[in-house]
Write a protein that holds these residues in place. Structure first.
Motif, PDB file in Angstrom:
ATOM      1  N   GLN A  19     -67.754 -18.817 -21.494  1.00 47.25           N
ATOM      2  CA  GLN A  19     -67.030 -17.731 -20.828  1.00 47.25           C
ATOM      3  C   GLN A  19     -65.639 -18.200 -20.374  1.00 47.25           C
ATOM      4  O   GLN A  19     -64.669 -17.449 -20.481  1.00 47.25           O
ATOM      5  CB  GLN A  19     -67.835 -17.114 -19.681  1.00 47.25           C
ATOM      6  N   ASN A  20     -65.540 -19.438 -19.939  1.00 51.68           N
ATOM      7  CA  ASN A  20     -64.240 -19.917 -19.461  1.00 51.68           C
ATOM      8  C   ASN A  20     -63.272 -20.241 -20.595  1.00 51.68           C
ATOM      9  O   ASN A  20     -62.077 -19.972 -20.482  1.00 51.68           O
ATOM     10  CB  ASN A  20     -64.434 -21.139 -18.559  1.00 51.68           C
ATOM     11  N   GLY A  43     -79.452 -13.286 -22.014  1.00 52.75           N
ATOM     12  CA  GLY A  43     -78.379 -12.365 -21.628  1.00 52.75           C
ATOM     13  C   GLY A  43     -77.603 -12.726 -20.379  1.00 52.75           C
ATOM     14  O   GLY A  43     -77.119 -11.839 -19.671  1.00 52.75           O
ATOM     15  N   THR A  44     -77.422 -14.019 -20.106  1.00 54.56           N
ATOM     16  CA  THR A  44     -76.629 -14.458 -18.940  1.00 54.56           C
ATOM     17  C   THR A  44     -75.221 -13.848 -19.001  1.00 54.56           C
ATOM     18  O   THR A  44     -74.727 -13.301 -18.020  1.00 54.56           O
ATOM     19  CB  THR A  44     -76.474 -16.008 -18.963  1.00 54.56           C
ATOM     20  N   LEU A  45     -74.605 -13.963 -20.165  1.00 59.22           N
ATOM     21  CA  LEU A  45     -73.224 -13.494 -20.282  1.00 59.22           C
ATOM     22  C   LEU A  45     -73.159 -11.974 -20.348  1.00 59.22           C
ATOM     23  O   LEU A  45     -72.212 -11.371 -19.867  1.00 59.22           O
ATOM     24  CB  LEU A  45     -72.552 -14.113 -21.518  1.00 59.22           C
ATOM     25  N   ARG A  46     -74.187 -11.373 -20.927  1.00 61.37           N
ATOM     26  CA  ARG A  46     -74.183  -9.905 -21.000  1.00 61.37           C
ATOM     27  C   ARG A  46     -74.196  -9.300 -19.591  1.00 61.37           C
ATOM     28  O   ARG A  46     -73.446  -8.376 -19.310  1.00 61.37           O
ATOM     29  CB  ARG A  46     -75.370  -9.382 -21.819  1.00 61.37           C
ATOM     30  N   ILE A  89     -63.534 -17.043 -32.268  1.00 59.43           N
ATOM     31  CA  ILE A  89     -64.894 -16.668 -31.853  1.00 59.43           C
ATOM     32  C   ILE A  89     -65.497 -17.822 -31.063  1.00 59.43           C
ATOM     33  O   ILE A  89     -65.477 -18.973 -31.518  1.00 59.43           O
ATOM     34  CB  ILE A  89     -65.754 -16.323 -33.084  1.00 59.43           C
ATOM     35  N   ILE A  90     -65.978 -17.504 -29.877  1.00 57.03           N
ATOM     36  CA  ILE A  90     -66.609 -18.512 -29.031  1.00 57.03           C
ATOM     37  C   ILE A  90     -68.081 -18.137 -28.915  1.00 57.03           C
ATOM     38  O   ILE A  90     -68.423 -17.065 -28.414  1.00 57.03           O
ATOM     39  CB  ILE A  90     -65.992 -18.515 -27.598  1.00 57.03           C
ATOM     40  N   MET A  91     -68.952 -19.011 -29.384  1.00 56.79           N
ATOM     41  CA  MET A  91     -70.378 -18.678 -29.392  1.00 56.79           C
ATOM     42  C   MET A  91     -71.156 -19.509 -28.375  1.00 56.79           C
ATOM     43  O   MET A  91     -70.985 -20.725 -28.276  1.00 56.79           O
ATOM     44  CB  MET A  91     -70.973 -18.934 -30.778  1.00 56.79           C
ATOM     45  N   ASP A  92     -72.030 -18.811 -27.673  1.00 56.28           N
ATOM     46  CA  ASP A  92     -72.980 -19.458 -26.757  1.00 56.28           C
ATOM     47  C   ASP A  92     -74.323 -19.492 -27.506  1.00 56.28           C
ATOM     48  O   ASP A  92     -74.951 -18.458 -27.714  1.00 56.28           O
ATOM     49  CB  ASP A  92     -73.061 -18.619 -25.470  1.00 56.28           C
ATOM     50  N   LEU A 198     -66.419 -11.915 -11.960  1.00 60.92           N
ATOM     51  CA  LEU A 198     -65.069 -12.505 -12.015  1.00 60.92           C
ATOM     52  C   LEU A 198     -64.978 -13.597 -13.079  1.00 60.92           C
ATOM     53  O   LEU A 198     -65.976 -14.253 -13.386  1.00 60.92           O
ATOM     54  CB  LEU A 198     -64.727 -13.141 -10.661  1.00 60.92           C
ATOM     55  N   ASN A 199     -63.759 -13.800 -13.601  1.00 60.68           N
ATOM     56  CA  ASN A 199     -63.523 -15.022 -14.368  1.00 60.68           C
ATOM     57  C   ASN A 199     -62.747 -16.000 -13.472  1.00 60.68           C
ATOM     58  O   ASN A 199     -62.367 -15.639 -12.345  1.00 60.68           O
ATOM     59  CB  ASN A 199     -62.835 -14.729 -15.712  1.00 60.68           C
ATOM     60  N   LEU A 200     -62.520 -17.204 -13.952  1.00 61.44           N
ATOM     61  CA  LEU A 200     -61.926 -18.244 -13.087  1.00 61.44           C
ATOM     62  C   LEU A 200     -60.563 -17.837 -12.523  1.00 61.44           C
ATOM     63  O   LEU A 200     -60.291 -18.042 -11.340  1.00 61.44           O
ATOM     64  CB  LEU A 200     -61.736 -19.534 -13.882  1.00 61.44           C
TER      65      LEU A 200
END
Ligand SMILES: Nc1ncnc2c1ncn2[C@@H]1O[C@H](COP(=O)(O)OP(=O)(O)OP(=O)(O)O)[C@@H](O)[C@H]1O
Ligand SMILES: [Mg+2]
Length: 245
Positions: A19-20, A43-46, A89-92, A198-200
């Protein structure tokens, strides 16, 4: 370019890093459209993204995608569609509980695969038992992939001697896997910033009047920019810097 954060061991910072890095200035400097992709059914990010939407936060060039199916075809179609519409693309990429399908396919899709790992025998042996066999298979099938697997030492002490950490990982890591010369330090701010969606950078604005919190979040932003820059540079070098802005 596709950057994947992968670990079969849980709780090593994959989702927080993904996410960061997606919201980092280094990413937006080089890429117009950035997709943050969660392959984890948990689904942490969702949930975090839904909170962002509820709060009406602006996402700039970042979009979010959740692919939770373990069906190979669904996964491949989903990723293909996302790569057509995004530059970065950033994949978790999920851990043990989700099965190996995602891990294997997702790693095969990545240009840069980052393995967040603590300096602990537990993490190291879990890596050798679970993730390394997948890496070996991929490299065997596609030899050009052998430069793409990088361990990122995580939850390091903020004042730890970096050379010692690299020397340790160089000693324990098997062939085809290198240790990045950057680390992801342990900081309390990473446990708190993303509440309320929030984001950082948004969190930095919220705590701007508190000197102690502001300094902590500034250090975290520095960590993330260093990590994002390192990964983007690796990917761009591989591509001959033809992608992105
Ligand atoms: N640099 C850090 N320092 C301290 N705590 C952190 C840091 N990064 C993440 N955390 C915290 O550690 C926990 C695990 O992080 P995260 O959820 O990002 O890991 P994960 O690898 O995605 O876990 P899972 O395997 O459950 O998906 C979370 O509570 C998170 O807030
Ligand atoms: Mg996670």
């Amino acid at each position: 370019m596709i950057i994947g954060f992968v670990q079969t061991k849980g709780g090593t910072g994959k989702s927080t890093l993904a996410q960061n890095v997606a919201f980092s200035k280094s990413a937006s400097r080089h890429y117009d459209s950035i997709a943050l992709v969660e392959l984890d059914h948990q689904g942490t990010l969702r949930s975090w993204w839904e909170e962002r939407e509820e709060m009406g936060f602006k996402n700039g060039g970042v979009s979010f995608h959740h692919i939770s199916s373990t069906q190979k075809e669904v996964f491949q179609e989903g990723i293909k569609a996302i790569t057509q519409h995004n530059d970065l693309i950033i994949m978790d990429i999920p851990g043990e509980g989700t099965g190996r399908l995602h891990t294997r396919f997702a790693c095969a899709f990545c240009d840069v695969t980052v393995i967040p790992m603590r300096q602990s025998t537990n993490d190291e042996s879990a890596f050798l038992d679970n993730l390394y066999p997948i890496i070996k298979d991929i490299v065997l099938a596609v030899p050009e992939k052998q430069g793409q697997f990088h361990v990122l030492p995580v939850f390091t002490h903020p004042r730890a001697g970096l050379n010692k950490i690299y020397a340790h990982f160089r000693q324990v890591l098997p062939p085809h896997v290198t240790c990045l010369k950057t680390v992801y330090p342990a900081r309390a701010v990473y446990e708190n910033f993303n509440r309320k969606g929030l984001n950082l950078n948004e969190y930095a604005a919220v705590v701007a009047s508190n000197r102690k919190y502001r300094q902590q979040v500034e250090k975290a932003i520095e960590d993330i920019e260093t990590i994002a820059n390192t990964l983007i540079n690796i990917g761009r070098k591989k591509d001959g810097a033809t992608e992105g802005k």
